[in-house]
Design a protein around this motif. Structure first.
Motif, PDB file in Angstrom:
ATOM      1  N   GLU A 338     138.298  -2.306  36.522  1.00 51.11           N
ATOM      2  CA  GLU A 338     138.751  -1.254  37.441  1.00 51.11           C
ATOM      3  C   GLU A 338     140.183  -0.832  37.132  1.00 51.11           C
ATOM      4  O   GLU A 338     140.493   0.377  37.101  1.00 51.11           O
ATOM      5  CB  GLU A 338     138.632  -1.756  38.877  1.00 51.11           C
ATOM      6  CG  GLU A 338     137.192  -1.960  39.336  1.00 51.11           C
ATOM      7  CD  GLU A 338     137.095  -2.660  40.670  1.00 51.11           C
ATOM      8  OE1 GLU A 338     136.032  -2.591  41.311  1.00 51.11           O
ATOM      9  OE2 GLU A 338     138.093  -3.298  41.102  1.00 51.11           O
ATOM     10  N   GLU A 359     133.008   7.165  35.665  1.00 47.75           N
ATOM     11  CA  GLU A 359     133.194   6.446  36.927  1.00 47.75           C
ATOM     12  C   GLU A 359     131.862   5.897  37.425  1.00 47.75           C
ATOM     13  O   GLU A 359     131.784   4.769  37.939  1.00 47.75           O
ATOM     14  CB  GLU A 359     133.813   7.379  37.971  1.00 47.75           C
ATOM     15  CG  GLU A 359     134.084   6.706  39.313  1.00 47.75           C
ATOM     16  CD  GLU A 359     134.599   7.679  40.354  1.00 47.75           C
ATOM     17  OE1 GLU A 359     135.099   7.215  41.405  1.00 47.75           O
ATOM     18  OE2 GLU A 359     134.491   8.910  40.132  1.00 47.75           O
ATOM     19  N   TYR A 363     131.000   1.903  38.233  1.00 49.70           N
ATOM     20  CA  TYR A 363     130.406   1.398  39.470  1.00 49.70           C
ATOM     21  C   TYR A 363     129.090   0.684  39.180  1.00 49.70           C
ATOM     22  O   TYR A 363     128.794  -0.371  39.764  1.00 49.70           O
ATOM     23  CB  TYR A 363     130.177   2.545  40.454  1.00 49.70           C
ATOM     24  CG  TYR A 363     131.389   2.915  41.283  1.00 49.70           C
ATOM     25  CD1 TYR A 363     131.799   2.106  42.341  1.00 49.70           C
ATOM     26  CD2 TYR A 363     132.113   4.077  41.027  1.00 49.70           C
ATOM     27  CE1 TYR A 363     132.905   2.441  43.107  1.00 49.70           C
ATOM     28  CE2 TYR A 363     133.231   4.415  41.782  1.00 49.70           C
ATOM     29  CZ  TYR A 363     133.615   3.597  42.822  1.00 49.70           C
ATOM     30  OH  TYR A 363     134.720   3.919  43.582  1.00 49.70           O
ATOM     31  N   ASN A 366     129.668  -2.838  37.579  1.00 45.67           N
ATOM     32  CA  ASN A 366     130.216  -3.805  38.531  1.00 45.67           C
ATOM     33  C   ASN A 366     129.197  -4.165  39.608  1.00 45.67           C
ATOM     34  O   ASN A 366     129.112  -5.323  40.037  1.00 45.67           O
ATOM     35  CB  ASN A 366     131.496  -3.257  39.159  1.00 45.67           C
ATOM     36  CG  ASN A 366     132.628  -3.166  38.151  1.00 45.67           C
ATOM     37  OD1 ASN A 366     132.578  -3.768  37.086  1.00 45.67           O
ATOM     38  ND2 ASN A 366     133.662  -2.400  38.476  1.00 45.67           N
ATOM     39  N   VAL A 390     128.785  -0.764  46.138  1.00 46.64           N
ATOM     40  CA  VAL A 390     129.125  -0.342  44.777  1.00 46.64           C
ATOM     41  C   VAL A 390     127.914   0.304  44.115  1.00 46.64           C
ATOM     42  O   VAL A 390     128.022   1.341  43.448  1.00 46.64           O
ATOM     43  CB  VAL A 390     129.632  -1.539  43.951  1.00 46.64           C
ATOM     44  CG1 VAL A 390     130.171  -1.076  42.608  1.00 46.64           C
ATOM     45  CG2 VAL A 390     130.720  -2.297  44.709  1.00 46.64           C
ATOM     46  N   ARG A 393     127.294   3.757  45.538  1.00 44.80           N
ATOM     47  CA  ARG A 393     128.201   4.749  44.953  1.00 44.80           C
ATOM     48  C   ARG A 393     127.732   5.165  43.564  1.00 44.80           C
ATOM     49  O   ARG A 393     127.782   6.348  43.217  1.00 44.80           O
ATOM     50  CB  ARG A 393     129.618   4.176  44.891  1.00 44.80           C
ATOM     51  CG  ARG A 393     130.655   5.102  44.293  1.00 44.80           C
ATOM     52  CD  ARG A 393     130.807   6.394  45.064  1.00 44.80           C
ATOM     53  NE  ARG A 393     131.917   7.203  44.550  1.00 44.80           N
ATOM     54  CZ  ARG A 393     132.053   8.495  44.758  1.00 44.80           C
ATOM     55  NH1 ARG A 393     131.161   9.160  45.495  1.00 44.80           N
ATOM     56  NH2 ARG A 393     133.094   9.141  44.272  1.00 44.80           N
ATOM     57  N   ALA A 394     127.250   4.227  42.772  1.00 43.68           N
ATOM     58  CA  ALA A 394     126.741   4.556  41.440  1.00 43.68           C
ATOM     59  C   ALA A 394     125.542   5.494  41.544  1.00 43.68           C
ATOM     60  O   ALA A 394     125.451   6.501  40.820  1.00 43.68           O
ATOM     61  CB  ALA A 394     126.346   3.283  40.692  1.00 43.68           C
TER      62      ALA A 394
END
Length: 496
Positions: A338, A359, A363, A366, A390, A393-394
């Motif tokens: 990150e 980005e 995500y 992780n 996480v 969000r991906a």
């Protein structure tokens, strides 16, 4: 047909253990051996239950039976099961057959890639090529690759063609070289959008043509650019082969790509190739090997690599630690990924091959690290809770890209993260939500040619059926999978 040697005095306990855990009957194993033998051109093999019983009793079968058994058990368990692990004697193999310990020299690299691509184009996945290779792991894999950082002997003149065979080529123009590089980028985009199964042969054909150019003499700057294109195409051929379950062939292409990157003098590209080899090792249940490869990549890319490349390697390091069950080191690598990614610009100075690491990809990596930690820790709810926001969000970022980008963007990554989200719901015992995300993934998978995506879907659905088989949504998901993504003969090979 007698395909084995004399019976041994003692039962083969190693083979018996793997066989017992596989859940196969003797007849089923015999049928699979015969089918694989036909695929590799060994039509003389005709195995039956009595022959399997004799192997279990200690008989040592002749080649290609040990190699076929190694492949079948590796595919069944999703990890490397070597011939020796089965208590069988491996055949002697040349470096070209083992695929890893190859000479680090330009002419040999060109010759090996030319020969391998020619065989791939002629024989394909149903021919002898795949069965003639074996996966390398452990020291047999890591130690030869460490030599990619060793400089060539002082005064050694670089060469791009075998000795005595070179002739001066017509000068390649700048626009011609740029077209080759652009074509490689186009293939890379197609792979992300469509999966590895659709254009793999086109990439292999292009790679073969570029190695034909390297049979000629070129000025050093042109030679290095051609080797760079060769490395990128070989890496992509390996990645596409990996995506459709052709694991030994994928590893061979990755190794050849690393050799070409060394000839190009491009250490960041070599590190990128090593990262793909590390992903394959994680897929095959060899997280320790993956970590060794990642550290080798990080060491090799200390100079010249961009923050985006470094962030990708940190994120992949976290995946390896997660699969090794080391949460402290995993979380530290996630933070490094990150922090390093925060230093990236809008692709400033990034080569084309690393621009995929957006980005959304950060995500995704992780989130999968936290998800893998949850499984490593016995389905830990705390790590599943870390993974959830996480991964959400991906999925959001990939979904937005799919809606806004011509061609759908990185469709395979979108599908894989929908499946990842479904697996997190499964960890949190939410069968309806799991089925809903997996159903979305089926919609995307229908536009792809990726056995990796299909098998992750099947594995997630199978887990949902085991735990929540009475849920109507789960039953419907399982039925959709059987109807829309039926399992083929290569599906098990791509499992994971």
């Amino acid at each position: 047909m007698n395909d084995g040697g004399q019976a041994g005095k003692c039962p083969n306990e190693r083979l018996g253990s793997w066989f017992l855990r596989s859940g196969w009957s003797k007849g089923e194993l015999a049928r699979q051996v015969n089918r694989r033998a036909r695929q590799c051109g060994a039509h003389h093999i005709s195995t039956d239950t009595s022959r399997v019983r004799r192997w279990l009793d200690g008989e040592q079968p002749r080649e290609p039976i040990p190699r076929i058994l190694s492949e079948l058990f590796s595919e069944r368990f999703g990890c490397v099961v070597a011939v020796e692990d089965l208590g069988l004697r491996p055949a002697r193999q040349s470096p070209a057959a083992s695929g890893v310990d190859l000479p680090w020299a330009g002419p040999q690299t060109v010759a090996l890639i030319s020969d391998f691509t020619r065989s791939d184009l002629m024989l394909g996945r149903g021919g002898f090529l795949g069965a003639s290779l074996t996966m390398s792991a452990g020291p047999a894999l890591i130690e030869p690759l460490q030599r990619w950082l060793v400089p060539a002997p002082a005064g050694e003149a670089p060469a791009g063609a075998p000795s005595g065979a070179a002739r001066r080529a017509p000068r390649l123009s700048g626009p011609e070289l740029e077209l080759l590089e652009q074509t490689t980028g186009m293939f890379r985009s197609w792979d992300a959008q469509c999966g590895g199964g659709l254009r793999r042969k086109a990439v292999v054909g292009q790679l073969h043509e570029v190695t034909e150019l390297l049979q000629e003499r070129h000025p050093e700057p042109v030679r290095r650019r051609l080797f760079r294109v060769t490395a990128e195409l070989a890496e992509l051929a390996g990645w596409m082969s990996y995506d459709i379950g052709m694991q030994p062939i994928a590893q061979k292409y990755f190794v050849l790509a690393l050799h070409a990157a060394k000839e190009a003098g491009d250490r960041p590209l070599g590190s990128y190739v090593l990262s793909k080899m590390a992903r394959q090792m994680i897929h095959l249940g060899r997280a320790e090997d993956a970590l060794e490869l990642i550290h080798l990549a990080q060491y090799g890319s200390r100079e010249g690599s961009t923050p985006r490349t470094q962030a990708m390697l940190h994120a992949l390091e976290a995946r390896a630690y997660a699969n090794m069950g080391q949460p402290g080191k995993c979380k530290r690598a996630v933070r490094m990924a990150e922090d390093t990614f925060a230093d990236t610009g809008a692709h400033d100075g990034d080569p084309d091959w690393i621009r995929f690491f957006s980005e959304a990809e950060l995500y995704a990596e992780n989130a999968h690290s936290y998800r893998d930690l949850a499984y490593s820790a016995g389905r830990s709810p705390s790590y599943a809770s870390l993974a959830r926001p996480v991964m959400e969000r991906a999925v959001e970022l990939f979904g937005r890209e799919a809606a806004e980008t011509e061609g759908g963007g990185h469709q395979r990554s979108y599908a894989l993260n929908l499946i990842g989200m479904a697996s997190v719901h499964l960890l949190q015992r939410e069968p309806e939500e799991c089925a809903a995300r997996a159903a979305q993934a089926i919609d995307v998978a229908g536009q792809l040619r990726s056995e990796r995506v299909n098998n992750r879907l099947r594995r997630t659905a199978a887990g949902a059926v085991r735990e929540f088989g009475r849920s109507g949504e789960v039953v419907h998901l399982s039925e959709r999978l059987r109807t829309e993504l039926p399992e083929n003969e290569y599906a098990r090979a791509a499992a994971g």
